[in-house]
Design a protein around this motif. Sequence first.
Motif, PDB file in Angstrom:
ATOM      1  N   VAL A 110      49.707  37.029  28.505  1.00  9.53           N
ATOM      2  CA  VAL A 110      49.339  37.348  29.884  1.00  9.53           C
ATOM      3  C   VAL A 110      49.377  38.854  30.143  1.00  9.53           C
ATOM      4  N   GLU A 111      50.442  39.531  29.710  1.00 13.90           N
ATOM      5  CA  GLU A 111      50.528  40.976  29.928  1.00 13.90           C
ATOM      6  C   GLU A 111      49.352  41.688  29.282  1.00 13.90           C
ATOM      7  N   GLU A 112      48.995  41.247  28.078  1.00 15.94           N
ATOM      8  CA  GLU A 112      47.873  41.844  27.372  1.00 15.94           C
ATOM      9  C   GLU A 112      46.569  41.600  28.122  1.00 15.94           C
ATOM     10  N   ALA A 113      46.431  40.393  28.687  1.00 13.79           N
ATOM     11  CA  ALA A 113      45.215  40.063  29.432  1.00 13.79           C
ATOM     12  C   ALA A 113      45.052  40.980  30.646  1.00 13.79           C
ATOM     13  N   VAL A 114      46.144  41.212  31.360  1.00 16.09           N
ATOM     14  CA  VAL A 114      46.086  42.080  32.538  1.00 16.09           C
ATOM     15  C   VAL A 114      45.751  43.514  32.125  1.00 16.09           C
ATOM     16  N   ALA A 115      46.378  43.999  31.050  1.00 13.35           N
ATOM     17  CA  ALA A 115      46.118  45.364  30.588  1.00 13.35           C
ATOM     18  C   ALA A 115      44.665  45.534  30.163  1.00 13.35           C
ATOM     19  N   VAL A 116      44.142  44.562  29.444  1.00 11.45           N
ATOM     20  CA  VAL A 116      42.749  44.619  29.001  1.00 11.45           C
ATOM     21  C   VAL A 116      41.805  44.607  30.204  1.00 11.45           C
TER      22      VAL A 116
ATOM     23  N   ALA B  35      33.421  45.818  37.286  1.00 17.39           N
ATOM     24  CA  ALA B  35      34.865  45.964  37.492  1.00 17.39           C
ATOM     25  C   ALA B  35      35.420  44.794  38.289  1.00 17.39           C
ATOM     26  N   TRP B  36      34.651  44.295  39.274  1.00 17.71           N
ATOM     27  CA  TRP B  36      35.110  43.158  40.081  1.00 17.71           C
ATOM     28  C   TRP B  36      35.421  41.957  39.197  1.00 17.71           C
ATOM     29  N   ASN B  37      34.584  41.749  38.170  1.00 15.40           N
ATOM     30  CA  ASN B  37      34.756  40.600  37.280  1.00 15.40           C
ATOM     31  C   ASN B  37      36.044  40.731  36.483  1.00 15.40           C
ATOM     32  N   HIS B  38      36.278  41.912  35.922  1.00 15.05           N
ATOM     33  CA  HIS B  38      37.485  42.130  35.128  1.00 15.05           C
ATOM     34  C   HIS B  38      38.741  42.004  35.994  1.00 15.05           C
ATOM     35  N   ARG B  39      38.674  42.509  37.215  1.00  9.14           N
ATOM     36  CA  ARG B  39      39.847  42.418  38.088  1.00  9.14           C
ATOM     37  C   ARG B  39      40.090  40.980  38.550  1.00  9.14           C
ATOM     38  N   CYS B  40      39.013  40.225  38.730  1.00  4.57           N
ATOM     39  CA  CYS B  40      39.191  38.798  39.031  1.00  4.57           C
ATOM     40  C   CYS B  40      39.792  38.064  37.841  1.00  4.57           C
ATOM     41  N   ASN B  41      39.414  38.462  36.623  1.00  2.94           N
ATOM     42  CA  ASN B  41      40.017  37.862  35.432  1.00  2.94           C
ATOM     43  C   ASN B  41      41.532  37.994  35.469  1.00  2.94           C
ATOM     44  N   ALA B  42      42.012  39.180  35.827  1.00  4.25           N
ATOM     45  CA  ALA B  42      43.456  39.411  35.856  1.00  4.25           C
ATOM     46  C   ALA B  42      44.125  38.493  36.872  1.00  4.25           C
ATOM     47  N   ALA B  43      43.508  38.345  38.041  1.00  2.00           N
ATOM     48  CA  ALA B  43      44.103  37.493  39.079  1.00  2.00           C
ATOM     49  C   ALA B  43      44.162  36.038  38.631  1.00  2.00           C
TER      50      ALA B  43
ATOM     51  N   VAL C  13      44.522  39.100  44.304  1.00  2.37           N
ATOM     52  CA  VAL C  13      43.479  38.426  45.085  1.00  2.37           C
ATOM     53  C   VAL C  13      43.220  39.198  46.374  1.00  2.37           C
ATOM     54  N   GLN C  14      44.275  39.575  47.072  1.00  4.48           N
ATOM     55  CA  GLN C  14      44.116  40.305  48.330  1.00  4.48           C
ATOM     56  C   GLN C  14      43.420  41.649  48.098  1.00  4.48           C
ATOM     57  N   THR C  15      43.805  42.341  47.026  1.00  3.26           N
ATOM     58  CA  THR C  15      43.167  43.626  46.712  1.00  3.26           C
ATOM     59  C   THR C  15      41.698  43.441  46.385  1.00  3.26           C
ATOM     60  N   ASN C  16      41.373  42.428  45.576  1.00  2.63           N
ATOM     61  CA  ASN C  16      39.981  42.195  45.200  1.00  2.63           C
ATOM     62  C   ASN C  16      39.120  41.861  46.412  1.00  2.63           C
TER      63      ASN C  16
ATOM     64  N   HIS D 243      30.053  37.402  46.809  1.00  2.62           N
ATOM     65  CA  HIS D 243      30.451  36.003  46.952  1.00  2.62           C
ATOM     66  C   HIS D 243      31.156  35.485  45.699  1.00  2.62           C
ATOM     67  N   LEU D 244      30.829  36.040  44.516  1.00  5.08           N
ATOM     68  CA  LEU D 244      31.511  35.588  43.306  1.00  5.08           C
ATOM     69  C   LEU D 244      32.980  36.014  43.303  1.00  5.08           C
ATOM     70  N   VAL D 245      33.286  37.159  43.904  1.00  8.37           N
ATOM     71  CA  VAL D 245      34.685  37.566  44.035  1.00  8.37           C
ATOM     72  C   VAL D 245      35.423  36.564  44.914  1.00  8.37           C
ATOM     73  N   MET D 246      34.769  36.100  45.978  1.00 10.63           N
ATOM     74  CA  MET D 246      35.414  35.121  46.850  1.00 10.63           C
ATOM     75  C   MET D 246      35.641  33.794  46.127  1.00 10.63           C
ATOM     76  N   ILE D 247      34.641  33.365  45.355  1.00 11.66           N
ATOM     77  CA  ILE D 247      34.787  32.101  44.634  1.00 11.66           C
ATOM     78  C   ILE D 247      35.899  32.210  43.597  1.00 11.66           C
ATOM     79  N   ARG D 248      35.926  33.307  42.854  1.00  6.71           N
ATOM     80  CA  ARG D 248      36.960  33.455  41.837  1.00  6.71           C
ATOM     81  C   ARG D 248      38.333  33.658  42.468  1.00  6.71           C
ATOM     82  N   SER D 249      38.366  34.288  43.638  1.00  8.09           N
ATOM     83  CA  SER D 249      39.636  34.423  44.351  1.00  8.09           C
ATOM     84  C   SER D 249      40.112  33.066  44.847  1.00  8.09           C
ATOM     85  N   ALA D 250      39.173  32.230  45.300  1.00 11.18           N
ATOM     86  CA  ALA D 250      39.528  30.873  45.703  1.00 11.18           C
ATOM     87  C   ALA D 250      40.069  30.088  44.513  1.00 11.18           C
ATOM     88  N   HIS D 251      39.455  30.290  43.346  1.00  7.21           N
ATOM     89  CA  HIS D 251      39.929  29.631  42.128  1.00  7.21           C
ATOM     90  C   HIS D 251      41.356  30.049  41.814  1.00  7.21           C
TER      91      HIS D 251
END
Length: 272
Positions: free
Chosen positions: A96-102, A114-122, A138-141, A149-157
């Motif tokens: 998990v730590e590695e995933a967030v760093a990447v 960048a939105w996609n990568h940051r959603c990955n971390a969340a 999630v709140q930051t994204n 809208h994809l940020v919202m869907i991934r944040s909902a996920h």
Amino acid sequence: MTGKPPDRQPPAASSHRAVLRARLVAAAEEYQRSGLGGHPEELARQVQLAADLGSEFAGCEDRFFDFLSPHRSAGDLILEEWMWNLANRLGKADMVEEAVAVSEIFARLDPHDAWNHRCNAAVVLAQAGRAEEARRRVQTNLTDYPDRHLVMIRSAHAAAAYGDLATAKSLWQALELAEEGGDPEEVDAAREWFEHFFDDHGPDDADRAVLTERVADWHRRTGWVTANARLGQDGGPGLTRPAPVRAGPKVGRNQPCPCGSGRKYKRCCGRP
């Protein structure tokens, strides 16, 4: 002698980047073979590669995709797909730590996504049970990307994964943004995600029927018929779109789509 000297890399730097490029291509080829899985030792090597790429292009991130260009061609997104999916692969391996760093490194190197990568971390943090960290991301994204809208869907996920069903349900605004974008496939994708959310978490929720009717009304008002509709079924021709070109490994229909949307492959690029 006056004038600015030409911007050339010294031989040592050029050679170093050639080695980095070869490592990147090898990592992408391993992704093609392994899909969303991967051996922990290999994934650890790829984490180190991501760190080395971040260090190499620190302060000159705009040159990163020029660096990739010799191995990119029209329709061939395997290098990008490797980047989009590495954090998810690490999360599945409990790294998990590695995933967030990447995710943070790739958000800097790839500002367009960048939105996609940051959603990955969340999402990875949420799935690992680290609810507070996921909630903050999630709140930051949602603050940084209020119109995606994809940020919202991934944040909902992510919110559903850490148990905040009220927040997940509240992100219906994703559907409004998809409707504003005018792409019927995106509208249907948003509808399907929230329908599955209700199926999993509130099958008797009255808002599920409201959601379905709202999308049907949007199609009626705009005259759009999705590619899934048969010709003439709704009084008009079906909307067809070219099949996406995939350069990556074969993906199971219930696996996350390699495009990074956060949806299942069968409900995204694998749709008929």
